[in-house]
Design an enzyme around this catalytic site. Sequence first.
Site, mmCIF file in Angstrom:
data_model
loop_
_atom_site.group_PDB
_atom_site.id
_atom_site.type_symbol
_atom_site.label_atom_id
_atom_site.label_comp_id
_atom_site.label_asym_id
_atom_site.label_seq_id
_atom_site.Cartn_x
_atom_site.Cartn_y
_atom_site.Cartn_z
ATOM 1 N N PHE A 1 0.864 -1.181 0.000
ATOM 2 C CA PHE A 1 0.000 0.000 0.000
ATOM 3 C C PHE A 1 0.897 1.226 0.000
ATOM 4 O O PHE A 1 1.620 1.482 0.967
ATOM 5 C CB PHE A 1 -0.933 0.053 1.201
ATOM 6 C CG PHE A 1 -1.819 1.278 1.181
ATOM 7 C CD1 PHE A 1 -2.990 1.275 0.450
ATOM 8 C CD2 PHE A 1 -1.451 2.430 1.861
ATOM 9 C CE1 PHE A 1 -3.786 2.417 0.390
ATOM 10 C CE2 PHE A 1 -2.249 3.571 1.808
ATOM 11 C CZ PHE A 1 -3.422 3.566 1.062
ATOM 12 N N ASP B 1 9.554 2.926 1.751
ATOM 13 C CA ASP B 1 8.362 3.704 2.084
ATOM 14 C C ASP B 1 8.180 3.637 3.599
ATOM 15 O O ASP B 1 7.639 2.674 4.135
ATOM 16 C CB ASP B 1 7.137 3.138 1.360
ATOM 17 C CG ASP B 1 5.873 3.939 1.645
ATOM 18 O OD1 ASP B 1 5.848 4.694 2.632
ATOM 19 O OD2 ASP B 1 4.894 3.773 0.895
ATOM 20 N N LYS C 1 3.096 11.672 6.832
ATOM 21 C CA LYS C 1 2.258 11.507 8.017
ATOM 22 C C LYS C 1 2.818 12.248 9.223
ATOM 23 O O LYS C 1 2.561 13.425 9.398
ATOM 24 C CB LYS C 1 2.007 10.031 8.289
ATOM 25 C CG LYS C 1 1.203 9.368 7.153
ATOM 26 C CD LYS C 1 0.560 8.092 7.565
ATOM 27 C CE LYS C 1 -0.142 7.401 6.395
ATOM 28 N NZ LYS C 1 -1.300 8.162 5.894
#
Length: 403
Positions: A141, A226, A255
């Site tokens: 993802f 990531d 984030k």
Amino acid sequence: MSLTDDEITRASASVAHNYHPLPVVIAQGEGAWVTDVEGRRLLDMLAGYSALNFGHGDKQLLATAHAQLDRLTLTSRAFHHDGLATFCAELAELAGMEMVLPMNTGAEAVETALKTARKWGYRVKGVPEGRAKIVVMDGNFHGRTLTVVSFSDDPEATADYGPFTPGFVRVPYGDIEELRSAVDEDTVAVLFEPIQGEGGVIMPPPGFLRELRALCTDRNVLMIADEIQSGLGRTGRTFACDHEDVVPDVYLLGKALGGGILPVSAVVSRRDVLGVFRPGEHGSTFGGNPLACAVGTAVVRRLKEGDLQERAARLGTVLAELLAELPADAVSAVRSRGLWAGVDVRGRSGRDVCEGLLRRGVLAKDAHGQTLRLAPPLIVEEEDLRWGMGRLAEELTAGQAAG
């Protein structure tokens, strides 16, 4: 009286239905706790998918944001501003790298990395034009953009969005031999998550990251980590790659980099990688804006102190112990690292468990059917963490009794 799902849906009639949130409307937040519109206090065990690592309403970060709001919020990258160089230099230093390309969202950071890898492949590695390949992992993802979902194996992410962007090869997550077979002379990068968060906090086999590092070095391929969810303290280290003493060629961050205040993301790498860009070849109006740089710099300085990483590691041990005590007949597997955990439940959906937890005063999120994700803010108090896990144990026990 709690609001029903139907009441919330009617009140949100103008909101597109691309999410199915729990039936709660949050009005305030402080630390690891939020308060809904009816005055109920709820323990946040999701932390905005790690965007709220520092908790809700961190006073230092808010003060930084307020001060910057009074000075300058946006210039666009058409001009310099007095915070950009500081943010990039300090973030590069934190990551042990040389250059930073700031963006806004995590998905933008991933898209930027894909463009970087292809451009590096053509200009530096010498791959023939139009043949660059990037190897990705099953269960990945990396965001919701069209190019990113082009290499997803999640039907919900891909249905009705084709045709897709070519140039990606997917292999089983954690399988170094399949990776060896997939990498060839046209491969420019391997994109991976050190821990697959959206997949349910899935970890690769021990040693996989070290083997991947060696493979990428040997084949002259960029290793792109990531760390948008796993980085910046979540796992008890600054980066999840640190657990195997591995440094990738490229970090993707987001984030928590925005302190839970605004979207901030970045691609962080060496000069020989990010140096492939020339003016006009990539950009973003809001990327690296003054407000983002002010908050991002404050986040980086907090992480340089190391206290939050140590706290996440210490409380991660507590979390692992509490997970081991969950009723065995209600749980099929648990996985955790630092303050991040995935719990596979038996006989119920993860959504059902989350709804039960909401009634008990805890916020959490499901993933892929029967998995529960837990990611409290790194500033959560141990007493509150124990309380929240106690509510989870109660909910699982009650569910088994009802079944």
